[in-house]
Enzyme design. Structure first.
Site, mmCIF file in Angstrom:
data_model
loop_
_atom_site.group_PDB
_atom_site.id
_atom_site.type_symbol
_atom_site.label_atom_id
_atom_site.label_comp_id
_atom_site.label_asym_id
_atom_site.label_seq_id
_atom_site.Cartn_x
_atom_site.Cartn_y
_atom_site.Cartn_z
ATOM 1 N N HIS A 7 -3.550 -4.702 7.676
ATOM 2 C CA HIS A 7 -3.673 -3.554 8.576
ATOM 3 C C HIS A 7 -2.772 -3.719 9.797
ATOM 4 O O HIS A 7 -2.905 -4.676 10.543
ATOM 5 C CB HIS A 7 -5.103 -3.280 9.048
ATOM 6 C CG HIS A 7 -5.280 -1.847 9.449
ATOM 7 N ND1 HIS A 7 -5.675 -0.873 8.566
ATOM 8 C CD2 HIS A 7 -5.047 -1.218 10.611
ATOM 9 C CE1 HIS A 7 -5.704 0.283 9.184
ATOM 10 N NE2 HIS A 7 -5.316 0.106 10.430
ATOM 11 N N HIS A 36 0.966 6.229 1.770
ATOM 12 C CA HIS A 36 1.670 7.202 2.607
ATOM 13 C C HIS A 36 2.883 7.829 1.935
ATOM 14 O O HIS A 36 3.444 8.793 2.464
ATOM 15 C CB HIS A 36 1.963 6.594 3.979
ATOM 16 C CG HIS A 36 0.675 6.312 4.697
ATOM 17 N ND1 HIS A 36 -0.248 7.299 4.963
ATOM 18 C CD2 HIS A 36 0.115 5.151 5.120
ATOM 19 C CE1 HIS A 36 -1.308 6.765 5.558
ATOM 20 N NE2 HIS A 36 -1.114 5.471 5.659
ATOM 21 N N GLU A 60 -8.570 0.461 -3.155
ATOM 22 C CA GLU A 60 -9.407 0.518 -1.953
ATOM 23 C C GLU A 60 -10.382 1.667 -2.099
ATOM 24 O O GLU A 60 -9.985 2.797 -2.437
ATOM 25 C CB GLU A 60 -8.548 0.748 -0.714
ATOM 26 C CG GLU A 60 -7.776 -0.472 -0.304
ATOM 27 C CD GLU A 60 -7.030 -0.210 0.992
ATOM 28 O OE1 GLU A 60 -7.373 0.725 1.732
ATOM 29 O OE2 GLU A 60 -6.079 -0.955 1.246
ATOM 30 N N HIS A 81 -5.597 3.661 -1.805
ATOM 31 C CA HIS A 81 -6.933 4.012 -1.308
ATOM 32 C C HIS A 81 -7.225 5.463 -1.696
ATOM 33 O O HIS A 81 -6.556 6.381 -1.207
ATOM 34 C CB HIS A 81 -6.930 3.845 0.222
ATOM 35 C CG HIS A 81 -8.250 4.099 0.883
ATOM 36 N ND1 HIS A 81 -8.414 3.947 2.236
ATOM 37 C CD2 HIS A 81 -9.461 4.477 0.396
ATOM 38 C CE1 HIS A 81 -9.669 4.218 2.558
ATOM 39 N NE2 HIS A 81 -10.322 4.556 1.457
ATOM 40 N N ASN A 94 0.860 -1.191 0.000
ATOM 41 C CA ASN A 94 0.000 0.000 0.000
ATOM 42 C C ASN A 94 0.900 1.246 0.000
ATOM 43 O O ASN A 94 1.692 1.442 0.935
ATOM 44 C CB ASN A 94 -0.899 -0.053 1.245
ATOM 45 C CG ASN A 94 -1.852 1.126 1.305
ATOM 46 O OD1 ASN A 94 -1.469 2.252 0.984
ATOM 47 N ND2 ASN A 94 -3.072 0.884 1.720
ATOM 48 N N THR A 100 -8.221 3.383 8.328
ATOM 49 C CA THR A 100 -9.439 2.569 8.283
ATOM 50 C C THR A 100 -9.531 1.781 9.578
ATOM 51 O O THR A 100 -8.850 0.779 9.759
ATOM 52 C CB THR A 100 -9.390 1.626 7.060
ATOM 53 O OG1 THR A 100 -9.008 2.390 5.925
ATOM 54 C CG2 THR A 100 -10.741 1.003 6.805
ATOM 55 N N ARG A 117 -6.840 12.763 0.967
ATOM 56 C CA ARG A 117 -5.743 13.182 1.856
ATOM 57 C C ARG A 117 -4.392 12.613 1.410
ATOM 58 O O ARG A 117 -3.364 13.151 1.752
ATOM 59 C CB ARG A 117 -6.034 12.792 3.303
ATOM 60 C CG ARG A 117 -5.963 11.326 3.552
ATOM 61 C CD ARG A 117 -6.153 10.987 5.008
ATOM 62 N NE ARG A 117 -7.518 11.223 5.440
ATOM 63 C CZ ARG A 117 -8.050 10.630 6.516
ATOM 64 N NH1 ARG A 117 -7.311 9.821 7.250
ATOM 65 N NH2 ARG A 117 -9.290 10.855 6.858
ATOM 66 N N ARG A 148 -9.318 8.174 -0.972
ATOM 67 C CA ARG A 148 -10.292 8.552 0.057
ATOM 68 C C ARG A 148 -11.141 9.718 -0.417
ATOM 69 O O ARG A 148 -10.720 10.511 -1.265
ATOM 70 C CB ARG A 148 -9.573 8.938 1.361
ATOM 71 C CG ARG A 148 -8.856 7.780 2.026
ATOM 72 C CD ARG A 148 -8.314 8.191 3.368
ATOM 73 N NE ARG A 148 -9.348 8.241 4.366
ATOM 74 C CZ ARG A 148 -9.568 7.313 5.301
ATOM 75 N NH1 ARG A 148 -8.774 6.262 5.392
ATOM 76 N NH2 ARG A 148 -10.543 7.443 6.165
ATOM 77 N N GLU A 165 -10.826 -9.431 2.808
ATOM 78 C CA GLU A 165 -9.572 -9.078 3.482
ATOM 79 C C GLU A 165 -9.884 -8.956 4.964
ATOM 80 O O GLU A 165 -10.728 -8.140 5.371
ATOM 81 C CB GLU A 165 -8.999 -7.768 2.927
ATOM 82 C CG GLU A 165 -7.670 -7.452 3.602
ATOM 83 C CD GLU A 165 -6.878 -6.352 2.914
ATOM 84 O OE1 GLU A 165 -7.005 -6.184 1.692
ATOM 85 O OE2 GLU A 165 -6.136 -5.655 3.625
#
Ligand code: PXP
Length: 248
Positions: A199, A19, A79, A52, A16, A110, A58, A54, A160
């Site tokens: 996660h 970030h 996502e 993801h 992922n 999440t 962000r 969002r 998931e």
């Protein structure tokens, strides 16, 4: 641990890269570019990219998705919240997979699983539209029997399992969370659903999860991007890969 014969051929690692975009957006420019992160993940043998988009944009932004899809042949796990905006976006971009996640504007990440059981009527047409477009739908759920049953009713090919509770727990509570995840991975697999997990996974906590034989894929983000600051993204992904392989 040797679980040969019961484990899927290879536990895939999806990285992922949200970030990377978080850091980029902190200064409002183009650097660091999540596309470069995706290229590095591909170069070191990562199995997929997760991003993801969002509602508040962000981290990942609309234009990042097409750029990520264009820069590597790795499957994109998109996502998304179960909203009309995101369904329309997924249908335009046709990612390999769409992982439906709960999303609250004020949350830092999440925080919980999708209530697939409580939202059947809202989710059913969304899952069907994505599936009809050839997108592999995954539901990000808590490791609970009622959520697996809901995924079966929704005909989701993938779930998931949320490993956040496991990652935050300690001692006996962590062992309990691990058993829940293992039991739900087995229940999903027995019912023809491919179980993934993710996660909060780190070098320290990934191995008991990676040893669960039915799991086919882990999606890991924040920790790897954090480690990348110190070691570089390629070495961080390779170290996670080694730990996963050693646990199998
Ligand atoms: N899987 C899903 C569905 C997620 O929403 C996230 C976080 O965005 C992850 C995996 C990765 O979690 P982490 O960043 O804690 O590794």
């Amino acid at each position: 641990m040797t679980l040969a014969g019961t484990a899927p051929a290879r536990l895939r690692l999806g990285v992922n890269i949200d970030h990377v975009a978080t850091v980029r957006n902190a200064r409002g420019g183009d650097h660091p570019d999540p596309v470069r992160a995706a290229e590095i993940v591909a170069a070191v043998g990562g199995d997929g990219i997760t991003a993801h988009l969002r509602e508040d944009r962000r981290h990942i932004r609309d234009e990042d998705i097409a750029r990520i899809q264009a820069c590597t042949d790795l499957p994109l796990n998109f996502e998304m919240a179960a909203t009309e905006e995101m369904v329309a976006f997924a249908l335009r971009h046709r990612p390999h997979a769409a992982c439906i996640v709960p999303e609250r504007r004020e949350e830092r990440t999440t925080e919980g699983g999708l209530d697939a059981a409580g939202q059947h009527n809202r989710l059913a047409p969304i899952v069907a539209r994505l599936a009809d477009a050839g997108i592999r739908v995954s539901l990000f759920i808590a490791p609970e029997p009622r959520q697996i049953e809901a995924a079966m009713q929704l005909r989701a090919p993938v779930v998931e399992l949320h490993t956040g509770e496991y990652a935050h727990a300690e001692g006996e509570a962590r062992a309990h969370e691990l058993r829940r995840i293992a039991d739900m991975a087995a229940l999903a697999a027995r019912n023809g659903i491919e179980p993934h997990a993710g996660h909060g996974l780190t070098y320290d906590n990934v191995q008991p999860i990676a040893a669960i034989p039915q799991l086919a894929e882990l999606n890991i983000g924040h920790y790897l991007i954090g480690e990348a600051i110190f070691t570089g993204l390629g070495p961080a992904v390779l170290k996670m890969r080694e730990l996963m392989d050693a646990a199998r």
